[in-house]
Design an enzyme around this catalytic site. Structure first.
Site, short mmCIF file in Angstrom:
data_model
loop_
_atom_site.label_atom_id
_atom_site.label_comp_id
_atom_site.label_asym_id
_atom_site.label_seq_id
_atom_site.Cartn_x
_atom_site.Cartn_y
_atom_site.Cartn_z
N SER A 69 -14.20 2.15 13.20
CA SER A 69 -15.36 1.29 12.78
C SER A 69 -15.06 -0.05 13.77
O SER A 69 -16.17 -0.50 14.41
CB SER A 69 -15.29 0.63 11.44
OG SER A 69 -14.02 0.35 11.18
N ASN A 70 -14.22 -0.37 14.02
CA ASN A 70 -14.01 -1.56 15.25
C ASN A 70 -14.33 -1.19 16.44
O ASN A 70 -15.37 -1.79 16.98
CB ASN A 70 -12.57 -1.93 15.24
CG ASN A 70 -12.09 -3.33 14.42
OD1 ASN A 70 -12.68 -3.42 13.57
ND2 ASN A 70 -10.97 -3.57 14.84
N TYR A 117 0.86 -1.34 0.09
CA TYR A 117 0.03 -0.07 -0.05
C TYR A 117 0.93 1.04 0.15
O TYR A 117 0.82 2.12 -0.84
CB TYR A 117 -1.01 -0.13 1.25
CG TYR A 117 -1.84 1.04 1.32
CD1 TYR A 117 -3.10 1.24 0.64
CD2 TYR A 117 -1.58 2.10 2.48
CE1 TYR A 117 -4.13 2.24 0.68
CE2 TYR A 117 -2.70 3.08 2.46
CZ TYR A 117 -3.67 3.17 1.66
OH TYR A 117 -4.87 4.16 1.79
N ASP A 143 3.32 -0.45 12.68
CA ASP A 143 2.34 0.49 13.02
C ASP A 143 2.77 1.77 13.44
O ASP A 143 3.65 2.02 14.57
CB ASP A 143 1.51 -0.15 14.18
CG ASP A 143 -0.01 0.27 14.35
OD1 ASP A 143 -0.75 -0.12 13.78
OD2 ASP A 143 -0.01 1.64 14.80
N GLN A 168 -0.38 5.15 21.06
CA GLN A 168 -0.07 5.70 19.76
C GLN A 168 -1.16 6.49 19.23
O GLN A 168 -2.29 6.54 19.57
CB GLN A 168 0.07 4.43 18.46
CG GLN A 168 -1.39 3.95 18.37
CD GLN A 168 -1.46 2.66 18.98
OE1 GLN A 168 -1.23 2.61 20.24
NE2 GLN A 168 -2.04 1.49 18.62
N VAL A 179 -9.74 1.56 13.05
CA VAL A 179 -9.88 1.56 14.44
C VAL A 179 -11.24 2.19 14.77
O VAL A 179 -12.00 1.82 15.56
CB VAL A 179 -8.91 2.45 15.18
CG1 VAL A 179 -8.81 3.83 14.74
CG2 VAL A 179 -8.62 2.34 16.40
N GLU A 207 4.22 1.79 -0.40
CA GLU A 207 4.84 1.98 -1.73
C GLU A 207 4.09 2.19 -3.09
O GLU A 207 4.57 2.75 -3.88
CB GLU A 207 6.30 0.95 -1.77
CG GLU A 207 7.08 0.79 -0.62
CD GLU A 207 8.09 1.76 -0.56
OE1 GLU A 207 7.76 2.98 -1.08
OE2 GLU A 207 9.08 1.82 0.11
N GLY A 208 2.97 1.50 -2.91
CA GLY A 208 2.33 1.64 -4.34
C GLY A 208 1.80 3.07 -4.25
O GLY A 208 1.64 3.31 -5.33
#
Ligand code: NAD
Ligand code: UDP
Ligand code: UDP
Length: 316
Positions: A193-194, A149, A277, A213, A191, A151-152
């Site tokens: 939605s969870n 993701y 993370d 964090q 985070v 680097e893409g």
């Protein structure tokens, strides 16, 4: 093809969380919208309320394949966005970012159309500069689980700037920071939605690591306003430009707020921190303020209330 200020606008990933809100706003402004999506994480349900609108068209298509259509502007949002979804098929994620960008830029080149790229704060990786200004080059692991993701998206930015320099394509690159709101995917593991779903179900609330964090959460309506303003800037403005909310919270603070607003009986439990993370994330939006005259207006508490109401309704 163009009548007055009405344009025909392509939105890739238009059946996703951000894309569906963008389609809605563009239709409200009177434009015609062509929504292209392969329904990997997006659903027809997200745009079901738009299907009766004659100015709206929904097309199943994967942006890793060429797309020949006639439009005035392109918003390229197609890409799974949460770790759970983009790590499900990492090769396809990288293809979507890179080949998808090439195809949309090829389309823009043929049409001489303006093209917007939904880039991400992930281009900064796990940053050692805080908050992150656009001039910071980032600290990204090229071979880790998030790399497909990160680097893409970085390569997509490279392609946007090379097409701009080499072929004169008008580009608008937005670096989006964590965004939340109605129509977030319920199972994408993000985070907000969870935590909201766990709280509403009175299940344990999962904090990864020690929950210290930080992230900075932008409500979706604010973000889309930023997109529209960026697209309307004159051709000299290319970005990349940070769009996000500088209000920074620890994940534990977010959890406490969610518990308070839902009146939940949930307990907090701690789970291992996923690899790579980022510890801290907050946008420096000096440029967005100056160039777009934009800043977020919806505080976390208010945005969370709307998001909780959406998930409450979806649970029935
Ligand atoms: P989402 O998963 O809800 O939306 C992505 C959409 O793209 C989905 O509808 C999906 O089906 C579609 N898609 C995926 N691969 C495709 C392909 N190959 N061809 C066609 N369609 C494809 O995620 P979102 O949160 O709405 O994110 C939209 C964009 O914004 C993404 O590019 C993402 O990287 C970027 N972004 C989002 C956030 C955020 O916090 N939501 C943060 C940074 C960047
Ligand atoms: N492309 C597309 N739609 C178009 C024009 C191009 O999907 O209307 C794709 C095409 O498949 C090509 C890519 O965009 O692979 C890049 O186009 P470009 O013109 O830069 O490259 P070329 O066609 O010269 O390889
Ligand atoms: N997170 C968490 N509990 C969860 C889901 C996520 O503590 O149930 C943490 C995650 O480890 C990260 C932060 O919340 O530190 C934001 O995660 P998300 O996947 O939403 O976004 P990203 O890491 O891509 O910014």
């Amino acid at each position: 093809m163009r009548y007055g200020n009405t344009k025909k606008i392509l939105v890739t990933g238009g059946a996703g969380f951000l894309g569906s809100h963008l389609c809605e706003r563009l239709l409200d402004q009177g434009h015609e919208v062509l929504c292209v999506d392969n329904f990997f994480t997006g659903t027809r349900r997200n745009v079901a309320h738009l299907l009766g609108e004659p100015r709206f068209e929904l097309m199943r298509h994967d942006v890793t394949f060429p797309l020949y259509v006639e439009v005035d502007e392109i918003y390229n949002l197609a890409c799974p966005a949460s770790p759970v979804h983009y790590q499900f098929d990492p090769v396809q994620t990288a293809k979507t970012s890179v080949i998808g960008a090439i195809n949309m830029l090829g389309l823009a080149k043929r049409l001489k159309a303006k093209v917007f790229q939904a880039s991400t704060s992930e281009v900064y990786g796990d940053p050692e500069v805080h908050p992150q200004p656009e001039a910071y080059w980032g600290r990204v692991n090229p071979i880790g689980y998030r790399s497909c993701y990160d680097e893409g998206k970085r390569c997509a930015e490279t392609l946007f700037f090379d097409y701009h320099r080499q072929h004169g394509i008008p580009i608008k690159v937005a670096r989006i920071f964590n965004t939340y709101g109605p129509r977030m995917h319920p199972n994408d593991g993000r985070v907000v939605s969870n935590l909201v779903l766990q709280a509403l179900r009175n299940e344990d609330i999962t904090l990864y690591g020690d929950g210290s964090q930080t992230r900075s959460f932008c409500y979706v309506d604010d973000l889309i306003e930023g997109f529209l303003r960026l697209m309307e800037t004159d051709a000299t403005v290319t970005g990349p430009i940070n769009i996000g909310n500088p209000g920074e919270f620890t994940i534990r603070q977010l959890a406490e707020l969610v518990v308070e607003l839902t009146g939940s009986r949930s307990e907090m439990v701690f789970r291992p921190l996923p690899p790579d993370d980022p510890r801290q994330r907050r946008p420096d939006i000096t440029q967005a303020r100056a160039v777009l005259d934009w800043e977020p207006t919806i505080p976390l508490r208010e945005g969370l209330r709307k998001t909780i109401a959406y998930f409450e309704k979806s649970l029935g």
